[in-house]
Design an enzyme around this catalytic site. Structure first.
Site, PDB file in Angstrom:
ATOM      1  CB  CYS A 186      51.954  26.939  62.868  1.00 17.01           C
ATOM      2  SG  CYS A 186      52.539  25.688  64.061  1.00 17.01           S
ATOM      3  CG  HIS A 233      52.677  30.235  66.065  1.00 14.97           C
ATOM      4  ND1 HIS A 233      51.650  30.522  65.354  1.00 14.97           N
ATOM      5  CD2 HIS A 233      53.053  29.026  66.306  1.00 14.97           C
ATOM      6  CE1 HIS A 233      50.915  29.399  65.571  1.00 14.97           C
ATOM      7  NE2 HIS A 233      51.611  28.564  65.891  1.00 14.97           N
ATOM      8  CD  GLU A 264      51.161  33.893  64.426  1.00 16.16           C
ATOM      9  OE1 GLU A 264      50.595  32.748  64.552  1.00 16.16           O
ATOM     10  OE2 GLU A 264      52.315  33.621  63.567  1.00 16.16           O
TER      11      GLU A 264
END
Length: 314
Positions: free
Chosen positions: A142, A235, A237
């Site tokens: 990001c 993202h 994650e």
């Protein structure tokens, strides 16, 4: 994966409840393999949550991985206790003589600021420059991806008319990339950002390849041809409820955010969002560890580091 981390890290108990194999020091020292050494620069304000998210995804390979966390010496986080940082985090001055197989640079809530106005910008640039000779492959996430492109190539970010937040479809642009092995033609990923990097801005960088893009998100994943630099603007994650927490946080501060796109069922923030990107996230991190790090890093990494011609030959 037998992930080896400090047994007192808060993430340990969370990961154990999820049946993640967390290895203790005794067992790690008796395995006849060379573990991968991964350094994580955690710039996110919710550090313990981000630690857990990344460690969870690094657990999807049979390799043994040693993980260390790095904080900026030039910035003191407001949302994480000093004791946690002193116990589990190091500063650049303590590790700059080390060599790492992989480096992860997270996002940060500073994207509306010019890079040079970020308080720790000079320190981060120094670390990125250091990584060219001390890290085999770096994964930028990001804002970390935008910062990496600016520090390495002078490619600046562009302001979006409104925050990009939600779960978006991305299309595979280079299916032959090892980083995308096992992916379907399209995958979903969370995005949460106010800025972007345009395709035109990186068109002149012949060493970088566009691996994935999306109609709403634009560039999604880039990588150097040798995979020593990887840039992910989403993202993957994120947890199931991360975007929900961000949305409610922004509501509470009076920012009048839009409901994250394609996230809540019927756009109802009271409903629990479905987790639809977990497999893509696991596959991507697994591919990065396996193909960009493990398969490329020499087994006798420390001997290779002492050879002055090693990095010049990459």
């Amino acid at each position: 994966m037998p992930i080896k981390i400090d047994n007192h890290l808060p993430a340990v108990e969370i990961l154990k409840t999820e049946n993640i194999f967390v290895m203790d020091d005794h067992r790690a020292k008796h395995q006849d393999i060379r573990p991968m050494d991964i350094l994580i620069i955690n710039l996110m304000p919710t550090k313990i949550i981000t630690e857990t998210q990344l460690l969870r995804l690094l657990s999807n390979t049979p390799l043994q991985i040693n993980v260390e966390f790095l904080q900026m010496a030039t910035y003191k986080p407001k949302n994480t206790g000093a004791e946690h940082l002193e116990t589990f985090y190091k500063t650049f001055s303590k590790i700059k003589g080390n060599y790492y197989d992989g480096l992860i640079i997270t996002g940060a809530p500073v994207e509306n600021m010019p890079f040079e106005e970020v308080s720790y910008w000079e320190e981060l640039v120094a670390i990125i420059n250091w990584s060219k000779t001390h890290v085999y492959s770096t994964l930028h996430i990001c804002w970390g991806a935008q910062a990496g492109l600016y520090a390495r190539y002078g490619v600046d970010k562009e302001q979006l008319p409104h925050k990009l937040s939600g779960i978006f479809k991305q299309k595979i642009m280079k299916p032959t990339s090892p980083l995308l092995r096992g992916f379907d033609d399209e995958f979903l990923s969370p995005h949460s950002r106010h800025t972007t990097v345009s395709e035109d801005a990186i068109a002149h960088l012949d060493d970088l390849e566009i691996l994935a893009m999306g109609q709403e998100v634009g560039l999604s994943i880039l990588a150097a041809k040798d995979m020593r630099e990887v840039y992910s603007f989403g993202h993957l994650e994120y947890d199931r409820d991360t975007l929900a927490k961000e949305y409610k946080r922004d509501l509470a501060t009076g920012r009048h955010p839009k409901i994250p796109s394609n996230y809540f069922e019927d756009d109802d923030p009271d409903k629990v969002p479905k987790l639809r990107w977990n497999l893509a996230a696991a596959q991507f991190f697994n591919n990065w560890i396996n193909y960009a790090v493990y398969q490329e890093t020499p087994y006798d990494w420390y001997l290779a580091q002492s050879d002055p011609l090693f990095f010049s030959s990459l």
